[in-house]
Each structure stands twice: as C-alpha cells, then as structure tokens.
Design a protein around this motif. Structure first.
Motif, PDB file in Angstrom:
ATOM      1  N   ALA A  95       4.520  -2.218  -6.303  1.00 51.42           N
ATOM      2  CA  ALA A  95       3.447  -2.452  -5.405  1.00 51.42           C
ATOM      3  C   ALA A  95       2.932  -3.757  -5.832  1.00 51.42           C
ATOM      4  O   ALA A  95       2.583  -4.760  -4.981  1.00 51.42           O
ATOM      5  N   ASP A 138      -6.952  -3.289   5.073  1.00 42.63           N
ATOM      6  CA  ASP A 138      -5.586  -2.677   4.328  1.00 42.63           C
ATOM      7  C   ASP A 138      -5.482  -2.998   2.961  1.00 42.63           C
ATOM      8  O   ASP A 138      -5.300  -2.493   1.952  1.00 42.63           O
ATOM      9  N   LEU A 181       0.995  -1.151   0.176  1.00 42.08           N
ATOM     10  CA  LEU A 181       0.091   0.035  -0.082  1.00 42.08           C
ATOM     11  C   LEU A 181       0.981   1.395  -0.015  1.00 42.08           C
ATOM     12  O   LEU A 181       0.637   2.202  -0.730  1.00 42.08           O
ATOM     13  N   THR A 211       2.613  -7.529  -4.092  1.00 40.15           N
ATOM     14  CA  THR A 211       1.416  -8.015  -3.428  1.00 40.15           C
ATOM     15  C   THR A 211       1.339  -9.445  -3.823  1.00 40.15           C
ATOM     16  O   THR A 211       0.696 -10.389  -3.021  1.00 40.15           O
ATOM     17  N   LEU A 253      -5.480  -1.113  -0.583  1.00 46.21           N
ATOM     18  CA  LEU A 253      -4.506  -1.187  -1.661  1.00 46.21           C
ATOM     19  C   LEU A 253      -5.338  -1.192  -3.115  1.00 46.21           C
ATOM     20  O   LEU A 253      -5.024  -0.745  -4.187  1.00 46.21           O
TER      21      LEU A 253
END
Length: 277
Positions: A216, A238, A205, A220, A242
């Motif tokens: 990112a 979260d 995030l 992930t 994201l």
C-alpha cells in the motif's frame, strides 16, 4: 473563467434566433455542469449543487431534458461522499427512467451500485453493476450526437470494471478490490492524472485494508505529487481513509516515511469563497 463564459453564453442566447439560442443554451448548460464538478472538487458541495441545478435549468430552456437525469447522478455523488447510502441509491434510481439516454441510465446504475456497496448489500450492488454494463454498451441514438460532448468520464476504458473495484472496498473484499483496480489502472493512460490518482489512492486503500501495508505504501508514494497537482476534495476523502488505516501501523518504516506528507495532503480542501450567484 468558466463561470464568466457560462454567463456570456446565456447573454448571447437572449440576442439570438431560436435555433442559435438552443445551441448556445445547450453549450452553456454543459459549461455550468462542468463548473459544478469543479467546485465540488474544491470541497464546496453547496456551490456544486447550485451549479448543477443551473445546468439543468439552462438545458431545459434549450430543449434538453436529459441533463436533468444526469444531474441526479451528480447529486448522488455528493451524497456518496457524505456516506449517505440511502440517498445515493434513491437519487441514482430516479435517474434510471426509461425515457433517458442509456448512457445516463448506465452511469446512474453505477452510482446505485456504489450506494449499495456503502450499505453492504452485495447482491444489489452486483445486480446494479450488471445493469450498468448492459446500458453502457448500448447505442440507442438518444444520447449525445457523434459531435456532442460525452457525459461522464472519458478516461475510463472500462468504467464498470473500475467501479466494481471501488465497490469491493466498501463491501469488505479489499484483496479482490485491489486486484480489480490493478487490472483497470493498467488501461488508463499516464496523461489522465486525476483518474490515476483517484483510483490509485482507492487501490492503495484496498491493499492497506487487506493488511498489505508495504505494498500500500509503495503504491501511495508515487501518487503524492499527483495528489498535490489535482487538489481534489473527493481524492482527499479516500486519502484520509488511507491515512487512518496506515495509522494503525505507526512503527512500520514505510508508514513513518510517508506520514508527514500524508498528514499535510489529507487535510480537507478549502472551498471557494465566492458565492455561486
């Protein structure tokens, strides 16, 4: 299973001598506190608060008043995920009484810092983090004994550093947050799956908020099996943040590749149907 064992410990305590009764109630209080954490992870805040209060009641009957302070830290986690900065700070401050063990006060100071970060108060956040580091470094003899259970996470070698990275996201300093979380996650063992997932999603995030979309997404993707495994309501919070940030880049190839699975995993978890009572 843990709920049944908590009830069993309570019933056994009623049939025991006073010394054994205190020990059984102390153990039962820790079971109840852990149940509270587990049901919070299913998304059931009401049951989480009920079990946390039950833990306090059992501990108090067993002569342990300190757990009531930690219960305030747990309640502040609930308000943190509600994005209620004011209540998070207020609850965390109440748990910093000088009569409580330094570890509980240190954990409370960390939670206060997260509340200040949510409110955008950089100075108050950093002061609370400094206070947390000082308190958590102490060994004042009033916390758990050497053979007793540790209150709070056991998988964060530097919890203040990790919480600093967490706070920097909410303070609008995502690049610094990502770099701090990079450092902290290298210290966490691979077997600590939930910790890796919880803070790994927070790191992704941070980099997404900093505009580093490819990075990112790369961070992930390997976490998604862990997200499925831990089925955590707090992680999902979260993850949804994201998804919203990555959703600003719908034509970006890595985002398109991850979008179907992210959409499925970021749905709110279903609370336990059974009443805590």
């Amino acid at each position: 299973m843990l709920i049944a064992q908590t009830h069993t410990l309570r019933e056994l305590s009623a049939q025991s001598d006073s010394a054994t009764r205190r020990r059984l109630l102390a153990l039962g209080s820790r079971y109840a506190e852990y149940v509270g954490w587990l049901v919070q992870e299913t998304g059931d805040e009401r049951a989480a608060l009920w079990w946390t209060q039950r833990a306090v009641d059992l501990a108090a009957v067993g002569g342990d008043q300190a757990l009531a302070g930690y219960a305030l830290v747990r309640r502040a986690l609930v308000t943190l995920y509600r994005e209620d900065a004011e209540q998070t700070i207020a609850l965390a401050r109440r748990a910093q009484s000088g009569v409580l063990p330094s570890r509980i006060r240190g954990l409370a100071a960390q939670r206060e810092a997260q509340g200040h970060a949510l409110a955008g108060d950089v100075g108050a956040c950093l002061r609370a983090l400094d206070r947390a580091r000082t308190l958590l470094a102490r060994r004042d003899g009033t916390a758990e004994g050497a053979d007793g259970p540790v209150i709070g996470s056991m998988h964060l070698p530097d919890s203040v550093g990790m919480v600093t990275g967490w706070c920097l996201v909410d303070l609008g300093r995502p690049r610094e947050a990502g770099e701090e979380l990079d450092r902290q996650l290298t210290l966490v063992g691979p077997d600590a799956v939930r910790t890796q997932v919880r803070y790994g999603i927070r790191r992704a995030l941070a980099y997404a908020c900093a505009g580093e979309i490819d990075h990112a997404c790369a961070l992930t993707e390997p976490l998604l099996d862990g997200v499925t495994a831990v089925r955590s309501a707090t992680v999902s919070t979260d993850l949804r943040r994201l998804v919203r940030v990555l959703g600003r880049y719908p034509d970006h190839p890595p985002v398109r590749r991850l979008a179907p699975r992210l959409g499925t995993l970021s749905r709110p978890t279903t609370p336990l149907e059974e009443s805590p009572s």
